[in-house]
Design an enzyme around this catalytic site. Structure first.
Site, short mmCIF file in Angstrom:
data_model
loop_
_atom_site.label_atom_id
_atom_site.label_comp_id
_atom_site.label_asym_id
_atom_site.label_seq_id
_atom_site.Cartn_x
_atom_site.Cartn_y
_atom_site.Cartn_z
N LYS A 59 0.85 -1.19 0.00
CA LYS A 59 0.00 0.00 0.00
C LYS A 59 0.88 1.23 0.00
O LYS A 59 1.99 1.21 0.53
CB LYS A 59 -0.89 0.03 1.24
CG LYS A 59 -2.08 0.95 1.11
CD LYS A 59 -3.22 0.22 0.44
CE LYS A 59 -4.47 1.03 0.30
NZ LYS A 59 -5.61 0.17 -0.06
N1 GLU Z 1 -7.37 0.20 -3.25
C1 GLU Z 1 -8.13 -0.99 -3.54
C2 GLU Z 1 -8.20 -1.86 -2.32
O1 GLU Z 1 -8.00 -1.41 -1.21
C3 GLU Z 1 -7.66 -1.70 -4.79
C4 GLU Z 1 -6.25 -2.20 -4.77
C5 GLU Z 1 -5.74 -2.74 -6.10
O2 GLU Z 1 -6.51 -2.78 -7.06
O3 GLU Z 1 -4.56 -3.10 -6.14
O4 GLU Z 1 -8.50 -3.03 -2.40
#
Ligand code: GLU
Length: 413
Positions: A102
């Site tokens: 993240k």
């Molecule tokens: N931000 C989204 C989540 O928390 C998508 C993450 C992604 O597609 O890699 O799942």
């Protein structure tokens, strides 16, 4: 309690129930890599501002680190660590070959011009470029980050490596290697899960009142999909506040209000009353869908929740103490790591399409997404009855079991 401590508490609960190998629990409690960067940005007025950004790579036993980038004034290292761990777990719940990561930048993007936002994004990517890549760590959208921002990321990274490397990021616009269905994927995945639950429990949409906290990508599309299926929307909100009407709220009218007045809080008509975000959570309804930010249900308000079912489209909206209160009240919580996994699942489809340079139609995307979500739902349900635990605990158990197997099979420690 910091958000990462919440995550550790969740991992610990599941580990205790499944009697997890202590070494695996220790590995999962520590992100593999944490990067902090300071990004200089030339502002439109000529001054220089520094912004702080993070990228946390939690675990890659199942595949490349994967997870979004968040632009928000309240981002901090602990939050990004928590979100990265949830990505490891989330990818594993749905059984896709990806790990967890993240990113985030401490910024209120609404205060920046488009040019400033682009320079900030490109500066951030230059600083984290050594640790990301299509087979290493693949960012994506999250709170306040858009397909256009993903395009800047693909372009900046491709320039750095000297060739087209758009697979370094997902959630791109269609014309730049994005996948059909990615924009609706989070809500679509949540809908598939809810439909399974509804069918198994004889729930009739026309008699089911929903409240959706959040009117962003996940929340507004969830409203669009569920009202089209006949569910009755009685409340929603955005960062400025909420609106409630026992008579029901119309999606098109809310969208128009948001476009014209900038917030659904200003919605008038249909006997609607303006309420706060806190009030929204405890209004009368059958299903409460949380699609805003973390830490919304707390020890202070969980007891007042009227819904019988809570669906987490946001990451981490329910604090561990609230979880316990809801469990005692027999309120079922379908957890984030299952309910919102549709987003990252279609991100994985985007990675596959980029690698192949072959693109799929929306129907193909959605039918593959549905298969994955329904399979995960059934596996989690199986573990829920096997261990006689909550959906969240069962989802963690399902996921941790797979990560454990990958670590034991592939890692030399
Ligand atoms: N931000 C989204 C989540 O928390 C998508 C993450 C992604 O597609 O890699 O799942």
């Amino acid at each position: 309690m910091s958000l990462f401590e919440n995550t550790l508490a969740q991992i610990k609960r599941a580990s205790d129930i499944m009697s997890l190998d202590k070494d695996i629990a220790m590995i999962l409690s520590n992100p593999m890599r944490k990067v902090e960067v300071n990004i200089p940005v030339r502002m439109d007025d000529g001054t220089l501002r520094m912004f702080t950004g993070f990228r946390v790579q939690h675990n890659n036993a199942c595949g490349p680190f994967k997870g979004g980038i968040r632009y928000h004034q309240q981002v901090d290292f602990g939050e990004v660590m928590a979100l990265s761990a949830w990505m490891t777990i989330k990818c594993s719940v749905v059984g896709i070959p990806l790990g967890g990561g993240k990113g985030g930048i401490i910024v209120n993007p609404k205060e920046l011009s488009k040019g400033e936002l682009e320079r900030l994004t490109r500066g951030y990517i230059r600083l984290i470029a050594p640790v990301i890549g299509p087979k290493t760590d693949v960012p994506a959208p999250d709170v306040n980050t858009t397909p256009e921002i993903m395009s800047w990321i693909a372009d900046e990274y491709s320039k750095i490596v000297g060739h087209d490397a758009k697979g370094v990021v997902t959630g791109k616009p269609l014309e730049n290697g994005g996948s059909k269905g990615r924009d609706k994927a989070t809500a679509m995945g949540g809908t598939y899960v809810l439909n399974e639950y509804a069918a198994e429990n004889g729930m009739n949409p026309a008699e089911t009142r929903i409240i959706v906290q959040g009117f962003g990508n996940a929340g507004s599309i969830m409203i669009e999909l569920l009202t089209a299926e006949g569910y009755k929307l009685v409340g929603t909100s955005d960062s400025q506040g909420g609106v409630y009407s026992a008579d029901g709220l119309d999606f098109a009218a809310l969208t128009q209000c948001k476009a014209e007045k900038g917030t659904v809080h200003a919605f008038e008509g249909a006997n609607a009353k303006a309420i706060t975000n806190e009030e929204l959570l405890i209004q009368d309804c059958d299903i409460l869908i949380l699609a805003a930010l973390e830490n919304q249900l707390t020890a202070g308000n969980a007891d007042q929740v009227k819904a019988k079912l809570v669906i987490e489209l946001a990451n981490g909206p329910t604090m561990p103490e609230a979880d316990e209160i809801l469990a005692k009240k027999n309120v079922l919580v379908i957890p984030d790591i299952l309910a919102n996994a549709g987003g990252v699942t279609v991100s994985w489809f985007e990675m596959l399409q980029n690698a192949d340079d072959k693109y799929w139609e929306t129907d193909e995307v959605n039918s593959k997404l549905k298969d994955i979500m329904v399979k995960a739902w059934n596996e989690v349900k199986g573990n829920k009855s096997k261990y006689n635990c909550t959906f969240r605990e069962a989802a963690f158990i399902t996921a941790i079991g797979r990560v454990e197997a990958a670590i034991k099979a592939n890692w030399k420690i």
